[in-house]
Design a protein around this motif. Structure first.
Motif, mmCIF file in Angstrom:
data_model
loop_
_atom_site.group_PDB
_atom_site.id
_atom_site.type_symbol
_atom_site.label_atom_id
_atom_site.label_comp_id
_atom_site.label_asym_id
_atom_site.label_seq_id
_atom_site.Cartn_x
_atom_site.Cartn_y
_atom_site.Cartn_z
ATOM 1 N N PHE A 72 4.099 -53.179 -37.103
ATOM 2 C CA PHE A 72 4.893 -52.833 -38.282
ATOM 3 C C PHE A 72 4.351 -53.592 -39.482
ATOM 4 C CE2 PHE A 72 7.578 -52.080 -34.671
ATOM 5 C CZ PHE A 72 8.233 -50.902 -34.973
ATOM 6 N N TRP A 73 4.146 -52.895 -40.586
ATOM 7 C CA TRP A 73 3.695 -53.472 -41.846
ATOM 8 C C TRP A 73 4.882 -53.474 -42.793
ATOM 9 C CZ3 TRP A 73 -0.901 -55.543 -43.503
ATOM 10 C CH2 TRP A 73 -1.085 -55.687 -44.870
ATOM 11 N N ASP A 80 -3.299 -48.214 -36.053
ATOM 12 C CA ASP A 80 -4.370 -49.202 -36.235
ATOM 13 C C ASP A 80 -5.188 -48.911 -37.495
ATOM 14 O OD1 ASP A 80 -3.587 -50.522 -33.985
ATOM 15 O OD2 ASP A 80 -5.080 -49.595 -32.671
ATOM 16 N N ALA A 81 -5.484 -47.642 -37.744
ATOM 17 C CA ALA A 81 -6.271 -47.280 -38.927
ATOM 18 C C ALA A 81 -5.486 -47.577 -40.204
ATOM 19 C CB ALA A 81 -6.659 -45.810 -38.872
ATOM 20 N N THR A 82 -4.190 -47.306 -40.193
ATOM 21 C CA THR A 82 -3.359 -47.589 -41.361
ATOM 22 C C THR A 82 -3.245 -49.089 -41.589
ATOM 23 O OG1 THR A 82 -2.107 -45.600 -40.835
ATOM 24 C CG2 THR A 82 -1.153 -47.079 -42.456
ATOM 25 N N LEU A 83 -3.165 -49.854 -40.510
ATOM 26 C CA LEU A 83 -3.101 -51.317 -40.630
ATOM 27 C C LEU A 83 -4.370 -51.855 -41.291
ATOM 28 C CD1 LEU A 83 -1.584 -53.971 -39.898
ATOM 29 C CD2 LEU A 83 -2.932 -53.985 -37.802
ATOM 30 N N VAL A 84 -5.520 -51.342 -40.884
ATOM 31 C CA VAL A 84 -6.788 -51.777 -41.467
ATOM 32 C C VAL A 84 -6.823 -51.433 -42.954
ATOM 33 C CG1 VAL A 84 -9.287 -51.372 -41.450
ATOM 34 C CG2 VAL A 84 -8.048 -51.655 -39.301
ATOM 35 N N GLU A 85 -6.389 -50.218 -43.297
ATOM 36 C CA GLU A 85 -6.395 -49.793 -44.696
ATOM 37 C C GLU A 85 -5.429 -50.628 -45.535
ATOM 38 O OE1 GLU A 85 -7.622 -47.775 -47.997
ATOM 39 O OE2 GLU A 85 -8.499 -47.792 -45.996
ATOM 40 N N SER A 108 1.439 -58.713 -26.148
ATOM 41 C CA SER A 108 0.237 -59.178 -25.466
ATOM 42 C C SER A 108 -0.655 -59.957 -26.428
ATOM 43 C CB SER A 108 -0.535 -57.990 -24.882
ATOM 44 O OG SER A 108 -1.079 -57.210 -25.919
ATOM 45 N N TYR A 109 -1.431 -60.825 -25.848
ATOM 46 C CA TYR A 109 -2.349 -61.647 -26.637
ATOM 47 C C TYR A 109 -3.381 -60.776 -27.342
ATOM 48 C CZ TYR A 109 -6.104 -64.878 -27.705
ATOM 49 O OH TYR A 109 -7.085 -65.579 -28.350
ATOM 50 N N GLU A 110 -3.835 -59.722 -26.679
ATOM 51 C CA GLU A 110 -4.856 -58.849 -27.252
ATOM 52 C C GLU A 110 -4.365 -58.185 -28.533
ATOM 53 O OE1 GLU A 110 -4.055 -58.746 -23.954
ATOM 54 O OE2 GLU A 110 -5.865 -59.753 -23.233
ATOM 55 N N ASP A 111 -3.079 -57.778 -28.570
ATOM 56 C CA ASP A 111 -2.541 -57.142 -29.772
ATOM 57 C C ASP A 111 -2.490 -58.124 -30.942
ATOM 58 O OD1 ASP A 111 -2.225 -54.727 -28.451
ATOM 59 O OD2 ASP A 111 -0.173 -55.186 -27.827
ATOM 60 N N VAL A 112 -2.057 -59.343 -30.661
ATOM 61 C CA VAL A 112 -1.987 -60.364 -31.718
ATOM 62 C C VAL A 112 -3.397 -60.744 -32.170
ATOM 63 C CG1 VAL A 112 -1.202 -62.696 -32.277
ATOM 64 C CG2 VAL A 112 0.209 -61.224 -30.843
ATOM 65 N N ALA A 113 -4.319 -60.898 -31.225
ATOM 66 C CA ALA A 113 -5.696 -61.259 -31.566
ATOM 67 C C ALA A 113 -6.358 -60.148 -32.379
ATOM 68 C CB ALA A 113 -6.496 -61.541 -30.302
ATOM 69 N N ARG A 114 -6.042 -58.900 -32.088
ATOM 70 C CA ARG A 114 -6.609 -57.769 -32.831
ATOM 71 C C ARG A 114 -6.157 -57.818 -34.291
ATOM 72 N NH1 ARG A 114 -3.881 -53.445 -33.784
ATOM 73 N NH2 ARG A 114 -2.480 -53.796 -32.026
ATOM 74 N N VAL A 115 -4.871 -58.103 -34.518
ATOM 75 C CA VAL A 115 -4.346 -58.189 -35.885
ATOM 76 C C VAL A 115 -4.974 -59.371 -36.620
ATOM 77 C CG1 VAL A 115 -2.261 -58.628 -37.237
ATOM 78 C CG2 VAL A 115 -2.193 -57.006 -35.344
ATOM 79 N N LEU A 116 -5.096 -60.511 -35.948
ATOM 80 C CA LEU A 116 -5.689 -61.692 -36.588
ATOM 81 C C LEU A 116 -7.169 -61.487 -36.896
ATOM 82 C CD1 LEU A 116 -4.015 -64.563 -34.539
ATOM 83 C CD2 LEU A 116 -3.422 -63.746 -36.816
#
Length: 132
Positions: A72-73, A80-85, A108-116
């Protein structure tokens, strides 16, 4: 030419100070040459023209990550594409906002690591972890 031999066995107690004086004079010359360079101060004056007058920090952006991996933004569900934009647009401003990351307990750790990792790629260096 007769040489006289020393008959007493006492050690020579004199120190040859000539090499010491030579080294000290060389060091003195080096310090005399380098002292004006070290003591030289220069002052720089920058004009404030062209700088923005508004110094209020931007509002922090809240990124929430649920246990199922949805992101959520600022309270709006994004892909994921909208988050990057959105991160790219946020980083394009004159002052970079703070990114508040709120991860759910089961996220999950992977989701948090992806955002960071994406925040780092986009140049959002100020990241804070907040409670959900």
């Amino acid at each position: 030419m007769a040489f006289s031999a020393r008959h007493d066995q006492a050690p020579i107690s004199g120190i040859n100070v000539t090499p010491l004086v030579d080294v000290l004079l060389v060091l003195l010359i080096i310090f005399m040459i380098s002292a004006p360079v070290i003591a030289h101060k220069s002052s720089l004056s920058f004009s404030s023209a062209g700088l923005p007058t508004d110094t209020t920090p931007p509002k922090p952006i809240r990124v929430a990550i649920d246990a199922d991996g949805s992101t959520f933004w600022n309270g709006v569900l994004v892909t994921d594409a909208t988050l990057v934009e959105q991160m790219r647009l946020a980083a394009a401003g004159t002052t970079r906002p703070v990114l508040d990351v709120a991860a759910a307990d089961g996220a999950s750790y992977e989701d948090v690591a992806r955002v960071l990792a994406e925040a780092k790629v986009q140049g959002l260096a100020k990241v804070e972890f907040v409670e959900r």
